[in-house]
Design a protein around this motif. Sequence first.
Motif, PDB file in Angstrom:
ATOM      1  N   LEU A 198      32.120  12.415 -15.541  1.00 51.99           N
ATOM      2  CA  LEU A 198      32.082  13.014 -16.994  1.00 51.99           C
ATOM      3  C   LEU A 198      31.136  12.008 -17.690  1.00 51.99           C
ATOM      4  O   LEU A 198      31.544  10.906 -17.970  1.00 51.99           O
ATOM      5  CB  LEU A 198      33.334  13.162 -17.583  1.00 51.99           C
ATOM      6  N   CYS A 199      30.210  12.622 -18.395  1.00 52.93           N
ATOM      7  CA  CYS A 199      29.426  11.577 -19.403  1.00 52.93           C
ATOM      8  C   CYS A 199      29.806  12.031 -20.718  1.00 52.93           C
ATOM      9  O   CYS A 199      29.247  13.022 -21.055  1.00 52.93           O
ATOM     10  CB  CYS A 199      27.948  11.533 -18.950  1.00 52.93           C
ATOM     11  N   ASP A 200      30.316  11.144 -21.548  1.00 44.20           N
ATOM     12  CA  ASP A 200      30.538  11.288 -22.934  1.00 44.20           C
ATOM     13  C   ASP A 200      29.451  10.844 -23.809  1.00 44.20           C
ATOM     14  O   ASP A 200      29.106   9.577 -23.752  1.00 44.20           O
ATOM     15  CB  ASP A 200      31.681  10.592 -23.315  1.00 44.20           C
ATOM     16  N   VAL A 201      28.758  11.763 -24.300  1.00 38.83           N
ATOM     17  CA  VAL A 201      27.527  11.457 -24.978  1.00 38.83           C
ATOM     18  C   VAL A 201      27.744  11.495 -26.642  1.00 38.83           C
ATOM     19  O   VAL A 201      26.784  11.751 -27.411  1.00 38.83           O
ATOM     20  CB  VAL A 201      26.479  12.492 -24.565  1.00 38.83           C
ATOM     21  N   ARG A 202      28.831  11.360 -27.053  1.00 36.24           N
ATOM     22  CA  ARG A 202      29.319  11.147 -28.628  1.00 36.24           C
ATOM     23  C   ARG A 202      28.804   9.609 -28.731  1.00 36.24           C
ATOM     24  O   ARG A 202      29.039   8.853 -28.218  1.00 36.24           O
ATOM     25  CB  ARG A 202      30.761  11.274 -28.765  1.00 36.24           C
ATOM     26  N   LYS A 203      28.467   9.546 -30.055  1.00 30.44           N
ATOM     27  CA  LYS A 203      28.127   8.128 -30.457  1.00 30.44           C
ATOM     28  C   LYS A 203      29.424   7.347 -30.783  1.00 30.44           C
ATOM     29  O   LYS A 203      29.483   6.275 -30.261  1.00 30.44           O
ATOM     30  CB  LYS A 203      27.343   8.262 -31.886  1.00 30.44           C
ATOM     31  N   ASN A 204      30.490   8.098 -31.253  1.00 29.20           N
ATOM     32  CA  ASN A 204      31.613   7.437 -31.447  1.00 29.20           C
ATOM     33  C   ASN A 204      32.772   8.258 -30.829  1.00 29.20           C
ATOM     34  O   ASN A 204      33.111   9.494 -31.300  1.00 29.20           O
ATOM     35  CB  ASN A 204      31.772   7.481 -33.150  1.00 29.20           C
ATOM     36  N   PRO A 205      33.366   8.030 -29.568  1.00 30.89           N
ATOM     37  CA  PRO A 205      34.132   8.703 -29.088  1.00 30.89           C
ATOM     38  C   PRO A 205      35.659   8.627 -29.351  1.00 30.89           C
ATOM     39  O   PRO A 205      36.539   8.303 -28.811  1.00 30.89           O
ATOM     40  CB  PRO A 205      34.288   7.968 -27.620  1.00 30.89           C
ATOM     41  N   VAL A 206      35.831   9.070 -30.632  1.00 34.22           N
ATOM     42  CA  VAL A 206      37.117   9.072 -31.357  1.00 34.22           C
ATOM     43  C   VAL A 206      37.342  10.832 -31.859  1.00 34.22           C
ATOM     44  O   VAL A 206      36.455  11.479 -32.034  1.00 34.22           O
ATOM     45  CB  VAL A 206      37.225   8.478 -32.437  1.00 34.22           C
ATOM     46  N   SER A 207      38.509  11.033 -31.902  1.00 31.38           N
ATOM     47  CA  SER A 207      39.107  12.334 -32.068  1.00 31.38           C
ATOM     48  C   SER A 207      40.459  12.392 -32.646  1.00 31.38           C
ATOM     49  O   SER A 207      41.230  11.931 -32.083  1.00 31.38           O
ATOM     50  CB  SER A 207      38.811  13.324 -31.101  1.00 31.38           C
ATOM     51  N   ARG A 208      40.705  13.385 -33.548  1.00 34.23           N
ATOM     52  CA  ARG A 208      42.075  13.665 -34.034  1.00 34.23           C
ATOM     53  C   ARG A 208      42.560  14.660 -33.189  1.00 34.23           C
ATOM     54  O   ARG A 208      43.718  14.548 -33.402  1.00 34.23           O
ATOM     55  CB  ARG A 208      41.687  14.288 -35.463  1.00 34.23           C
ATOM     56  N   ARG A 209      41.878  15.101 -32.346  1.00 33.63           N
ATOM     57  CA  ARG A 209      42.713  16.193 -31.419  1.00 33.63           C
ATOM     58  C   ARG A 209      43.073  15.357 -30.068  1.00 33.63           C
ATOM     59  O   ARG A 209      42.513  14.535 -29.707  1.00 33.63           O
ATOM     60  CB  ARG A 209      41.533  17.217 -30.851  1.00 33.63           C
ATOM     61  N   TYR A 210      44.432  15.607 -30.035  1.00 35.70           N
ATOM     62  CA  TYR A 210      44.959  14.743 -28.716  1.00 35.70           C
ATOM     63  C   TYR A 210      44.138  15.016 -27.594  1.00 35.70           C
ATOM     64  O   TYR A 210      43.854  15.828 -27.067  1.00 35.70           O
ATOM     65  CB  TYR A 210      46.678  15.163 -28.634  1.00 35.70           C
ATOM     66  N   CYS A 294      24.975  21.847 -30.216  1.00 32.31           N
ATOM     67  CA  CYS A 294      25.191  20.355 -29.937  1.00 32.31           C
ATOM     68  C   CYS A 294      24.053  19.930 -29.078  1.00 32.31           C
ATOM     69  O   CYS A 294      23.372  20.492 -28.304  1.00 32.31           O
ATOM     70  CB  CYS A 294      26.412  20.233 -28.909  1.00 32.31           C
ATOM     71  N   HIS A 295      23.849  18.703 -29.439  1.00 32.53           N
ATOM     72  CA  HIS A 295      22.669  17.856 -28.747  1.00 32.53           C
ATOM     73  C   HIS A 295      22.511  17.673 -27.425  1.00 32.53           C
ATOM     74  O   HIS A 295      21.551  17.599 -26.673  1.00 32.53           O
ATOM     75  CB  HIS A 295      22.519  16.572 -29.394  1.00 32.53           C
ATOM     76  N   ARG A 296      23.964  18.111 -26.573  1.00 34.15           N
ATOM     77  CA  ARG A 296      23.888  17.914 -25.151  1.00 34.15           C
ATOM     78  C   ARG A 296      23.203  18.986 -24.648  1.00 34.15           C
ATOM     79  O   ARG A 296      22.719  18.569 -23.454  1.00 34.15           O
ATOM     80  CB  ARG A 296      25.471  18.005 -24.786  1.00 34.15           C
ATOM     81  N   SER A 297      22.931  20.069 -25.197  1.00 35.07           N
ATOM     82  CA  SER A 297      22.057  21.288 -24.821  1.00 35.07           C
ATOM     83  C   SER A 297      20.712  20.685 -24.600  1.00 35.07           C
ATOM     84  O   SER A 297      19.892  20.898 -23.562  1.00 35.07           O
ATOM     85  CB  SER A 297      22.071  22.429 -25.556  1.00 35.07           C
ATOM     86  N   VAL A 298      20.188  19.870 -25.463  1.00 38.84           N
ATOM     87  CA  VAL A 298      18.749  19.341 -25.386  1.00 38.84           C
ATOM     88  C   VAL A 298      18.582  18.304 -24.545  1.00 38.84           C
ATOM     89  O   VAL A 298      17.545  18.374 -23.703  1.00 38.84           O
ATOM     90  CB  VAL A 298      18.601  18.687 -26.947  1.00 38.84           C
ATOM     91  N   LEU A 299      19.680  17.619 -24.275  1.00 42.91           N
ATOM     92  CA  LEU A 299      19.916  16.649 -23.450  1.00 42.91           C
ATOM     93  C   LEU A 299      19.710  16.961 -22.096  1.00 42.91           C
ATOM     94  O   LEU A 299      19.013  16.606 -20.916  1.00 42.91           O
ATOM     95  CB  LEU A 299      21.190  15.591 -23.437  1.00 42.91           C
ATOM     96  N   ALA A 300      20.438  18.300 -21.771  1.00 44.30           N
ATOM     97  CA  ALA A 300      20.510  19.069 -20.431  1.00 44.30           C
ATOM     98  C   ALA A 300      19.136  19.371 -20.147  1.00 44.30           C
ATOM     99  O   ALA A 300      18.737  19.326 -18.813  1.00 44.30           O
ATOM    100  CB  ALA A 300      21.663  20.020 -20.345  1.00 44.30           C
ATOM    101  N   ASP A 301      18.513  19.901 -21.157  1.00 47.12           N
ATOM    102  CA  ASP A 301      17.190  20.443 -20.953  1.00 47.12           C
ATOM    103  C   ASP A 301      16.301  19.463 -20.462  1.00 47.12           C
ATOM    104  O   ASP A 301      15.268  19.704 -19.577  1.00 47.12           O
ATOM    105  CB  ASP A 301      16.539  21.060 -22.119  1.00 47.12           C
ATOM    106  N   THR A 302      16.388  18.182 -20.840  1.00 49.50           N
ATOM    107  CA  THR A 302      15.564  16.839 -20.701  1.00 49.50           C
ATOM    108  C   THR A 302      15.666  16.457 -19.035  1.00 49.50           C
ATOM    109  O   THR A 302      14.883  16.197 -18.721  1.00 49.50           O
ATOM    110  CB  THR A 302      15.921  15.846 -21.496  1.00 49.50           C
TER     111      THR A 302
END
Length: 331
Positions: A198-210, A294-302
């Motif tokens: 799993l590659c987390d492509v968030r700039k800041n990997p924080v979330s209020r969702r548990y 989400c930008h992950r779709s652009v990354l996937a296309d690349t």
Amino acid sequence: MVLTSSMQPIRSTFLFDREKKLIALLGELGTPVSRTDFQKLLFLFCSNIHRANTIQSVTSTYEFIPYKFGAFSFTSYHDRTRLEAKGVLDPTIEDWALTKYGVDLANQSRTDDVQYFVKQYNNIRGDHLIAETYRHSPFTAIKSQIIDRVLKNDPRTKRRIQATIPKIQHHSLFTIGYQQRTLENYINLLLQNCVNTLCDVRKNPVSRRYGFSKKTLSNACANVGITYTHLPQLGIESEHRKNLQDSISYASLFTRYRTMTLPKVEQTVDRISADVRSGIRLALTCFEREARECHRSVLADTIMSPNVVVGSIPTCSTGYSVGESMRVRHL
């Protein structure tokens, strides 16, 4: 009977619906329950609720992943900490046990379905209870380390478990967002699609969702054999995501990402592409449920090449089904 705690409870207690059900179940059981036994009882209880009510919100009940002893809910342990802090559960022992205040809350939440369930399962514990959950849901046993012991006289269920182990499909690169998902639903989707990285492509990997901040998500993945990697260089700065209201603003953001960000991280993108071509089944993850937002779709296309098939992981109410095969599927 039920143990009490010396800590002072908070009387104006906010509880999620799932926590109320958990408390009611413990109250009806009447005595402290071991950690493993309670996970299995909670799983069977929630499964009964799910069958009776097909429409559930993420706060209505618990979901479970396959773990080393079978069905396991990360969220229930997160809630246990919350309920201990609120004076509902006893923090001084390993077992699940209500305080006196917790018993009072349980008495207010008693329902016929809880009483009926406890009459069915109150005398089943240990390996017999674990075996019951494996028969009920073979998928929850695919990571079990105790199958031979628990099912030594039940070859039929062993075969059902073997048949439930996900088979590798031709997809090799996936995208998945955690918006409106529970951690368990998310992990189950990764497992069902045989994702091993799993590659987390968030700039800041924080979330209020548990479950979706970096440390918790990384630990959850490790517990089921999935490698977690955070790649902040592939993320988008939060200030660039402001005022995204229509297709034009999204197109502008993604053009900027494609033309200004990705050329600076070619080595990282090339490494992901090489990993996928080598046989690693890899998922790109970020927040948005809709891949097109989400930008992950652009990354996937690349990353895509003639030898790489991309598919967004499909929505599934139970997390146990694989969607139809396609190059890109937007949720």
